[in-house]
Design a protein around this motif. Structure first.
Motif, PDB file in Angstrom:
ATOM      1  N   UNK A 218      -4.095 -12.251  14.513  1.00 43.98           N
ATOM      2  CA  UNK A 218      -4.136 -10.923  15.130  1.00 43.98           C
ATOM      3  C   UNK A 218      -5.572 -10.517  15.414  1.00 43.98           C
ATOM      4  N   UNK A 219      -5.802  -9.948  16.583  1.00 47.10           N
ATOM      5  CA  UNK A 219      -7.139  -9.461  16.924  1.00 47.10           C
ATOM      6  C   UNK A 219      -7.415  -8.117  16.269  1.00 47.10           C
ATOM      7  N   UNK A 220      -6.362  -7.408  15.858  1.00 42.07           N
ATOM      8  CA  UNK A 220      -6.494  -6.144  15.138  1.00 42.07           C
ATOM      9  C   UNK A 220      -5.988  -6.312  13.713  1.00 42.07           C
ATOM     10  N   UNK A 221      -6.553  -5.555  12.792  1.00 42.47           N
ATOM     11  CA  UNK A 221      -6.151  -5.671  11.392  1.00 42.47           C
ATOM     12  C   UNK A 221      -4.691  -5.255  11.218  1.00 42.47           C
ATOM     13  N   UNK A 222      -3.925  -6.093  10.519  1.00 39.29           N
ATOM     14  CA  UNK A 222      -2.539  -5.764  10.206  1.00 39.29           C
ATOM     15  C   UNK A 222      -2.372  -5.754   8.690  1.00 39.29           C
ATOM     16  N   UNK A 223      -1.430  -4.946   8.207  1.00 41.13           N
ATOM     17  CA  UNK A 223      -1.176  -4.846   6.775  1.00 41.13           C
ATOM     18  C   UNK A 223       0.287  -5.141   6.508  1.00 41.13           C
ATOM     19  N   UNK A 224       0.525  -6.080   5.591  1.00 39.30           N
ATOM     20  CA  UNK A 224       1.879  -6.486   5.245  1.00 39.30           C
ATOM     21  C   UNK A 224       2.195  -6.111   3.803  1.00 39.30           C
ATOM     22  N   UNK A 225       3.439  -5.742   3.573  1.00 46.77           N
ATOM     23  CA  UNK A 225       3.958  -5.593   2.217  1.00 46.77           C
ATOM     24  C   UNK A 225       5.005  -6.676   2.023  1.00 46.77           C
ATOM     25  N   UNK A 226       4.869  -7.459   0.969  1.00 45.01           N
ATOM     26  CA  UNK A 226       5.835  -8.511   0.663  1.00 45.01           C
ATOM     27  C   UNK A 226       6.671  -8.058  -0.522  1.00 45.01           C
ATOM     28  N   UNK A 227       7.985  -8.082  -0.367  1.00 47.16           N
ATOM     29  CA  UNK A 227       8.885  -7.626  -1.435  1.00 47.16           C
ATOM     30  C   UNK A 227      10.009  -8.639  -1.607  1.00 47.16           C
ATOM     31  N   UNK A 228      10.617  -8.633  -2.792  1.00 48.30           N
ATOM     32  CA  UNK A 228      11.748  -9.516  -3.087  1.00 48.30           C
ATOM     33  C   UNK A 228      12.722  -8.773  -3.990  1.00 48.30           C
ATOM     34  N   UNK A 229      13.990  -8.772  -3.602  1.00 47.22           N
ATOM     35  CA  UNK A 229      15.030  -8.101  -4.385  1.00 47.22           C
ATOM     36  C   UNK A 229      14.676  -6.643  -4.673  1.00 47.22           C
ATOM     37  N   UNK A 230      14.011  -5.991  -3.712  1.00 41.33           N
ATOM     38  CA  UNK A 230      13.629  -4.588  -3.850  1.00 41.33           C
ATOM     39  C   UNK A 230      12.795  -4.355  -5.109  1.00 41.33           C
ATOM     40  N   UNK A 231      11.987  -5.357  -5.488  1.00 41.44           N
ATOM     41  CA  UNK A 231      11.204  -5.263  -6.714  1.00 41.44           C
ATOM     42  C   UNK A 231      10.211  -4.107  -6.678  1.00 41.44           C
ATOM     43  N   UNK A 232       9.576  -3.889  -5.546  1.00 43.75           N
ATOM     44  CA  UNK A 232       8.541  -2.859  -5.460  1.00 43.75           C
ATOM     45  C   UNK A 232       9.096  -1.481  -5.828  1.00 43.75           C
ATOM     46  N   UNK A 233      10.277  -1.141  -5.290  1.00 44.25           N
ATOM     47  CA  UNK A 233      10.873   0.161  -5.584  1.00 44.25           C
ATOM     48  C   UNK A 233      11.299   0.253  -7.044  1.00 44.25           C
ATOM     49  N   UNK A 234      11.857  -0.841  -7.566  1.00 41.80           N
ATOM     50  CA  UNK A 234      12.277  -0.834  -8.973  1.00 41.80           C
ATOM     51  C   UNK A 234      11.066  -0.720  -9.899  1.00 41.80           C
ATOM     52  N   UNK A 235       9.978  -1.400  -9.556  1.00 42.12           N
ATOM     53  CA  UNK A 235       8.760  -1.316 -10.359  1.00 42.12           C
ATOM     54  C   UNK A 235       8.167   0.086 -10.306  1.00 42.12           C
ATOM     55  N   UNK A 236       8.203   0.702  -9.132  1.00 43.68           N
ATOM     56  CA  UNK A 236       7.693   2.067  -8.990  1.00 43.68           C
ATOM     57  C   UNK A 236       8.478   3.024  -9.876  1.00 43.68           C
ATOM     58  N   UNK A 237       9.799   2.891  -9.895  1.00 44.79           N
ATOM     59  CA  UNK A 237      10.629   3.761 -10.733  1.00 44.79           C
ATOM     60  C   UNK A 237      10.300   3.557 -12.211  1.00 44.79           C
ATOM     61  N   UNK A 238      10.108   2.300 -12.618  1.00 44.92           N
ATOM     62  CA  UNK A 238       9.746   2.010 -14.008  1.00 44.92           C
ATOM     63  C   UNK A 238       8.421   2.660 -14.374  1.00 44.92           C
ATOM     64  N   UNK A 239       7.445   2.593 -13.466  1.00 46.43           N
ATOM     65  CA  UNK A 239       6.134   3.180 -13.725  1.00 46.43           C
ATOM     66  C   UNK A 239       6.209   4.702 -13.796  1.00 46.43           C
ATOM     67  N   UNK A 240       7.037   5.306 -12.948  1.00 49.26           N
ATOM     68  CA  UNK A 240       7.186   6.759 -12.970  1.00 49.26           C
ATOM     69  C   UNK A 240       7.830   7.225 -14.271  1.00 49.26           C
ATOM     70  N   UNK A 241       8.812   6.470 -14.745  1.00 46.69           N
ATOM     71  CA  UNK A 241       9.431   6.815 -16.023  1.00 46.69           C
ATOM     72  C   UNK A 241       8.439   6.653 -17.170  1.00 46.69           C
ATOM     73  N   UNK A 242       7.629   5.595 -17.096  1.00 47.51           N
ATOM     74  CA  UNK A 242       6.596   5.388 -18.105  1.00 47.51           C
ATOM     75  C   UNK A 242       5.593   6.541 -18.087  1.00 47.51           C
ATOM     76  N   UNK A 243       5.193   6.979 -16.897  1.00 45.88           N
ATOM     77  CA  UNK A 243       4.234   8.072 -16.769  1.00 45.88           C
ATOM     78  C   UNK A 243       4.772   9.348 -17.418  1.00 45.88           C
ATOM     79  N   UNK A 244       6.054   9.633 -17.219  1.00 49.65           N
ATOM     80  CA  UNK A 244       6.658  10.831 -17.810  1.00 49.65           C
ATOM     81  C   UNK A 244       6.672  10.759 -19.327  1.00 49.65           C
ATOM     82  N   UNK A 245       7.022   9.607 -19.870  1.00 52.25           N
ATOM     83  CA  UNK A 245       7.058   9.455 -21.329  1.00 52.25           C
ATOM     84  C   UNK A 245       5.664   9.603 -21.939  1.00 52.25           C
ATOM     85  N   UNK A 246       4.693   8.989 -21.301  1.00 48.02           N
ATOM     86  CA  UNK A 246       3.336   9.057 -21.842  1.00 48.02           C
ATOM     87  C   UNK A 246       2.750  10.461 -21.696  1.00 48.02           C
TER      88      UNK A 246
END
Length: 240
Positions: A158-186
Protein backbone atom coordinates in the motif's frame (compact mmCIF):
# COMPACT_ATOMS: atom_id res chain seq x y z
CA UNK A 1 43.76 -25.93 11.81
CA UNK A 2 42.44 -25.04 8.36
CA UNK A 3 38.72 -25.63 8.80
CA UNK A 4 36.18 -25.32 11.62
CA UNK A 5 32.46 -25.98 11.89
CA UNK A 6 30.57 -23.52 14.09
CA UNK A 7 26.99 -22.64 14.92
CA UNK A 8 25.17 -19.51 16.05
CA UNK A 9 21.84 -17.77 16.23
CA UNK A 10 22.42 -16.38 12.73
CA UNK A 11 24.81 -17.26 9.90
CA UNK A 12 26.75 -14.09 10.67
CA UNK A 13 27.20 -15.12 14.32
CA UNK A 14 28.42 -18.57 13.29
CA UNK A 15 30.90 -17.08 10.80
CA UNK A 16 32.26 -14.69 13.43
CA UNK A 17 32.90 -17.61 15.75
CA UNK A 18 34.76 -19.46 12.99
CA UNK A 19 36.90 -16.41 12.19
CA UNK A 20 37.81 -16.02 15.85
CA UNK A 21 38.78 -19.69 16.14
CA UNK A 22 40.99 -19.51 13.03
CA UNK A 23 42.39 -16.09 13.89
CA UNK A 24 41.75 -14.67 10.43
CA UNK A 25 39.57 -12.10 8.68
CA UNK A 26 36.58 -12.77 6.45
CA UNK A 27 38.50 -12.16 3.21
CA UNK A 28 40.83 -15.05 4.05
CA UNK A 29 38.21 -17.77 4.27
CA UNK A 30 35.49 -19.56 2.34
CA UNK A 31 32.17 -20.11 4.08
CA UNK A 32 29.92 -23.08 3.42
CA UNK A 33 26.44 -22.90 4.95
CA UNK A 34 25.60 -26.34 6.32
CA UNK A 35 22.28 -25.51 7.98
CA UNK A 36 20.13 -22.41 7.67
CA UNK A 37 18.88 -20.99 10.98
CA UNK A 38 15.24 -21.55 11.82
CA UNK A 39 13.52 -19.20 14.20
CA UNK A 40 10.50 -21.49 14.40
CA UNK A 41 7.01 -20.06 14.59
CA UNK A 42 7.40 -16.45 15.77
CA UNK A 43 10.64 -17.40 17.46
CA UNK A 44 8.90 -19.72 19.91
CA UNK A 45 8.71 -23.22 18.44
CA UNK A 46 11.31 -25.25 16.54
CA UNK A 47 14.20 -22.80 16.88
CA UNK A 48 17.37 -24.15 15.20
CA UNK A 49 20.80 -22.44 15.03
CA UNK A 50 22.77 -21.78 11.87
CA UNK A 51 25.72 -24.08 11.13
CA UNK A 52 28.63 -23.17 8.84
CA UNK A 53 31.99 -24.55 7.78
CA UNK A 54 34.72 -21.89 7.70
CA UNK A 55 37.84 -22.87 5.67
CA UNK A 56 41.07 -21.06 4.88
CA UNK A 57 41.23 -20.01 1.22
CA UNK A 58 44.51 -21.80 0.62
CA UNK A 59 42.53 -25.03 0.89
CA UNK A 60 40.46 -26.25 -2.02
CA UNK A 61 37.05 -25.27 -0.88
CA UNK A 62 34.49 -23.51 -3.03
CA UNK A 63 33.45 -20.10 -1.85
CA UNK A 64 29.90 -19.73 -0.70
CA UNK A 65 27.79 -16.64 -1.06
CA UNK A 66 28.32 -14.14 1.78
CA UNK A 67 26.17 -14.46 4.86
CA UNK A 68 23.02 -12.36 4.88
CA UNK A 69 22.14 -10.27 7.87
CA UNK A 70 18.57 -10.78 9.08
CA UNK A 71 16.19 -8.92 11.30
CA UNK A 72 13.67 -10.79 13.41
CA UNK A 73 10.53 -9.55 11.65
CA UNK A 74 12.03 -9.88 8.17
CA UNK A 75 13.26 -13.42 8.80
CA UNK A 76 9.77 -14.56 9.83
CA UNK A 77 8.15 -12.88 6.86
CA UNK A 78 10.70 -14.18 4.35
CA UNK A 79 9.40 -17.72 4.84
CA UNK A 80 6.02 -16.67 3.45
CA UNK A 81 5.56 -16.86 -0.31
CA UNK A 82 3.19 -13.89 0.05
CA UNK A 83 6.07 -11.51 0.76
CA UNK A 84 8.52 -13.12 -1.65
CA UNK A 85 6.65 -11.38 -4.44
CA UNK A 86 7.82 -7.99 -5.67
CA UNK A 87 7.02 -5.25 -3.19
CA UNK A 88 5.80 -2.92 -5.88
CA UNK A 89 3.41 -5.47 -7.37
CA UNK A 90 -0.17 -4.25 -7.71
CA UNK A 91 -2.02 -6.29 -5.09
CA UNK A 92 -4.71 -5.58 -2.54
CA UNK A 93 -2.91 -5.10 0.82
CA UNK A 94 -5.71 -6.72 2.82
CA UNK A 95 -5.74 -9.81 0.62
CA UNK A 96 -1.96 -10.01 0.91
CA UNK A 97 -2.18 -9.95 4.71
CA UNK A 98 -4.99 -12.51 4.72
CA UNK A 99 -2.92 -14.79 2.46
CA UNK A 100 -0.01 -14.47 4.87
CA UNK A 101 -2.21 -15.54 7.80
CA UNK A 102 -3.51 -18.54 5.85
CA UNK A 103 0.07 -19.63 5.12
CA UNK A 104 0.97 -19.34 8.80
CA UNK A 105 -2.03 -21.49 9.69
CA UNK A 106 -1.08 -24.04 7.05
CA UNK A 107 2.49 -24.20 8.35
CA UNK A 108 1.05 -25.06 11.77
CA UNK A 109 -1.19 -27.76 10.36
CA UNK A 110 -4.37 -25.71 10.81
CA UNK A 111 -7.18 -25.25 8.33
CA UNK A 112 -8.34 -21.67 8.73
CA UNK A 113 -10.41 -19.11 6.88
CA UNK A 114 -9.72 -15.37 6.97
CA UNK A 115 -12.59 -12.95 6.39
CA UNK A 116 -11.90 -9.27 5.68
CA UNK A 117 -14.37 -6.89 7.34
CA UNK A 118 -14.60 -3.17 8.08
CA UNK A 119 -13.85 -2.20 11.69
CA UNK A 120 -14.11 1.10 13.55
CA UNK A 121 -10.34 1.09 14.11
CA UNK A 122 -9.37 -0.08 10.61
CA UNK A 123 -9.89 -3.29 8.67
CA UNK A 124 -10.52 -6.53 10.55
CA UNK A 125 -9.08 -9.89 9.51
CA UNK A 126 -11.32 -12.40 11.29
CA UNK A 127 -9.84 -15.90 11.54
CA UNK A 128 -12.11 -18.92 11.84
CA UNK A 129 -11.36 -22.64 12.05
CA UNK A 130 -10.46 -25.29 14.60
CA UNK A 131 -7.73 -25.35 17.27
CA UNK A 132 -7.35 -21.59 17.08
CA UNK A 133 -5.90 -21.52 20.57
CA UNK A 134 -2.51 -22.08 18.89
CA UNK A 135 -2.94 -18.85 16.94
CA UNK A 136 -4.22 -16.91 19.94
CA UNK A 137 -1.60 -17.92 22.48
CA UNK A 138 -1.42 -17.04 26.15
CA UNK A 139 -3.53 -13.93 26.74
CA UNK A 140 -3.46 -13.24 23.01
CA UNK A 141 0.31 -12.80 22.73
CA UNK A 142 0.62 -14.92 19.57
CA UNK A 143 -2.39 -13.18 18.03
CA UNK A 144 -0.77 -9.80 18.75
CA UNK A 145 2.44 -10.97 17.04
CA UNK A 146 0.45 -12.12 14.00
CA UNK A 147 -1.33 -8.77 13.89
CA UNK A 148 2.02 -6.97 13.92
CA UNK A 149 3.35 -9.10 11.05
CA UNK A 150 0.11 -8.87 9.05
CA UNK A 151 0.34 -5.07 9.24
CA UNK A 152 3.91 -5.21 7.89
CA UNK A 153 2.72 -7.34 4.95
CA UNK A 154 -0.26 -5.10 4.18
CA UNK A 155 1.79 -1.92 4.20
CA UNK A 156 4.29 -3.41 1.75
CA UNK A 157 1.50 -3.42 -0.81
CA UNK A 158 0.00 0.00 0.00
CA UNK A 159 1.23 3.49 -0.83
CA UNK A 160 -0.78 4.82 2.14
CA UNK A 161 -0.56 3.57 5.71
CA UNK A 162 -3.16 0.92 6.53
CA UNK A 163 -4.07 -0.50 9.93
CA UNK A 164 -5.29 -4.05 10.45
CA UNK A 165 -6.84 -5.77 13.44
CA UNK A 166 -6.39 -9.55 13.51
CA UNK A 167 -8.91 -11.50 15.60
CA UNK A 168 -9.81 -15.16 16.13
CA UNK A 169 -12.97 -16.57 17.70
CA UNK A 170 -13.92 -13.03 18.77
CA UNK A 171 -11.01 -13.14 21.23
CA UNK A 172 -10.48 -9.37 21.26
CA UNK A 173 -14.01 -8.64 22.50
CA UNK A 174 -13.89 -11.44 25.06
CA UNK A 175 -10.51 -10.22 26.33
CA UNK A 176 -11.83 -6.66 26.57
CA UNK A 177 -14.78 -7.83 28.68
CA UNK A 178 -12.42 -9.77 30.97
CA UNK A 179 -10.23 -6.69 31.43
CA UNK A 180 -13.23 -4.48 32.18
CA UNK A 181 -14.44 -6.90 34.83
CA UNK A 182 -10.94 -7.01 36.29
CA UNK A 183 -10.82 -3.19 36.35
CA UNK A 184 -14.10 -3.04 38.30
CA UNK A 185 -12.93 -5.57 40.89
CA UNK A 186 -9.61 -3.84 41.41
CA UNK A 187 -11.29 -0.43 41.65
CA UNK A 188 -13.47 -1.80 44.44
CA UNK A 189 -10.35 -3.02 46.24
CA UNK A 190 -8.69 0.39 45.92
CA UNK A 191 -11.79 2.10 47.34
CA UNK A 192 -12.01 -0.40 50.19
CA UNK A 193 -8.32 -0.35 51.19
CA UNK A 194 -7.29 3.14 50.12
CA UNK A 195 -4.16 1.65 48.53
CA UNK A 196 -3.17 1.76 44.87
CA UNK A 197 -3.01 -1.39 42.76
CA UNK A 198 -0.33 -1.99 40.14
CA UNK A 199 -1.31 -4.39 37.34
CA UNK A 200 1.02 -6.66 35.41
CA UNK A 201 2.60 -5.37 32.17
CA UNK A 202 0.08 -5.15 29.32
CA UNK A 203 0.17 -4.13 25.64
CA UNK A 204 -1.18 -0.66 24.86
CA UNK A 205 -4.61 -1.80 23.65
CA UNK A 206 -5.24 -3.67 26.91
CA UNK A 207 -4.11 -0.71 29.03
CA UNK A 208 -6.47 1.42 26.98
CA UNK A 209 -9.39 -0.86 27.92
CA UNK A 210 -8.61 -0.45 31.64
CA UNK A 211 -8.27 3.32 31.36
CA UNK A 212 -11.51 3.64 29.37
CA UNK A 213 -13.50 1.54 31.84
CA UNK A 214 -12.44 3.61 34.86
CA UNK A 215 -12.08 7.07 33.34
CA UNK A 216 -15.39 8.27 34.84
CA UNK A 217 -15.10 6.40 38.14
CA UNK A 218 -15.86 8.84 40.99
CA UNK A 219 -13.34 7.40 43.48
CA UNK A 220 -10.37 6.05 41.52
CA UNK A 221 -8.13 7.17 38.67
CA UNK A 222 -5.67 5.34 36.43
CA UNK A 223 -2.25 6.06 35.01
CA UNK A 224 0.49 4.13 33.24
CA UNK A 225 4.03 3.71 34.52
CA UNK A 226 7.19 2.20 33.08
CA UNK A 227 8.59 1.65 29.60
CA UNK A 228 7.52 -0.82 26.93
CA UNK A 229 7.25 -3.77 27.06
CA UNK A 230 6.93 -3.50 30.86
CA UNK A 231 4.50 -0.59 31.00
CA UNK A 232 1.78 -1.12 33.63
CA UNK A 233 -1.55 0.39 34.63
CA UNK A 234 -1.80 1.78 38.15
CA UNK A 235 -5.22 2.22 39.80
CA UNK A 236 -5.09 4.72 42.65
CA UNK A 237 -7.56 6.62 44.85
CA UNK A 238 -8.73 9.73 42.96
CA UNK A 239 -8.23 12.17 45.84
CA UNK A 240 -5.19 10.63 47.52
Amino acid sequence: MNKVVTSGKTIEDAVKQGLAMLGVTEDQVAVTVLEQPSRGFLGLIGVKPAKVAVSLLNEEHPESEPPRKETSAESVLSESSTVQEAVGQDRDPYEAAASFLREVGESMGLEIEVEIRKHRDGMLLAISGSNLGLLIGRRGQTLDALQYLANIVANRYSSNFVRLIVDAENFRQRRKKTLEELAERLAERVVRTGKEVVLEPMPSQERKAIHAKLQNHPEVKTLSKGDEPNRRVVITPRYK
